[in-house]
Design a protein around this motif. Structure first.
Motif: not given
Ligand code: URA
Length: 192
Positions: A46-50, A53, A59-60, A64, A86, A160
């Motif tokens: 994925g992209e980055a932690p929210g 997370e 992650p995730f 999402a 991520n 995504h």
């Molecule tokens: N979206 C992401 O790209 N990564 C995560 O870990 C959570 C949401």
């Protein structure tokens, strides 16, 4: 499996020791390195932690992630069957998009994670992880759901789940693309 776990633990320790992306480390609660089965055939990126997370270090785990888990169930998989991480491993402030230099700083560590796991299929979620791992200039709206061989790995770029969650058309496209995963894995297995 133990070897892979050990190697992943080393890569995680290196990120901290080498002070990777200190600007994000300063505002994040913790490093969100990766989760799941180090022996998995499939790695999701994925992209980055929210926010969730960042709080849990996994992650995730937010909205999402819940949608992702539902799609995994559709193809008979659980989180323990896959590995997930991520491109950027610290939460950007207010969930802003990761910046090019942030993605670049983390890229060598993501590549080492992929080397350690050596999956059959790497699934990029969204344009940030696709853009970091696949050649420049690809448009996700054009290439989603099509497997691509690149530098010794097979990639499947997908939308995504956070982008698709509340967009009916994109949501169905992502589900349809997800259903291709078992077929792609079977095809890759039959090649060996
Ligand atoms: N979206 C992401 O790209 N990564 C995560 O870990 C959570 C949401």
């Amino acid at each position: 499996m133990e070897d892979k776990e050990h190697r992943l633990a080393q890569i995680k320790a290196d990120i901290i020791k080498n002070n990777v992306c200190l600007n994000l480390a300063k505002t994040a609660k913790q490093l969100v390195f990766g989760d799941g089965n180090p022996d998995a055939d499939i790695v999701f990126i994925g992209e980055a932690p929210g926010k969730k997370e960042d709080e849990q270090g996994i992650p995730f785990v937010g909205a999402a992630g819940k949608f992702l888990n539902e799609m995994l169930a559709l193809i008979g998989l659980e989180r323990d069957d896959i590995y997930i991480t991520n491109i950027v491993k610290y939460r950007p402030p207010n969930n802003r998009d990761p910046m090019p230099d942030e993605k670049a700083e983390f890229l060598p560590y993501l590549q080492k994670q992929l080397e350690a796991i050596s999956p059959k299929l790497v699934i990029t979620l969204g344009r940030h992880s696709m853009g970091s791992l696949l050649p420049a200039g690809l448009k996700i709206s054009q290439v989603h759901g099509e497997p691509k061989r690149y530098k010794g790995l097979v990639y499947l770029p997908l939308f995504h789940p956070a982008a698709a969650l509340y967009n009916g058309g994109m949501r169905q496209t992502l589900i349809d693309d997800f259903m291709k995963i078992p077929v792609i894995i079977k095809k890759l297995e039959s090649e060996n």
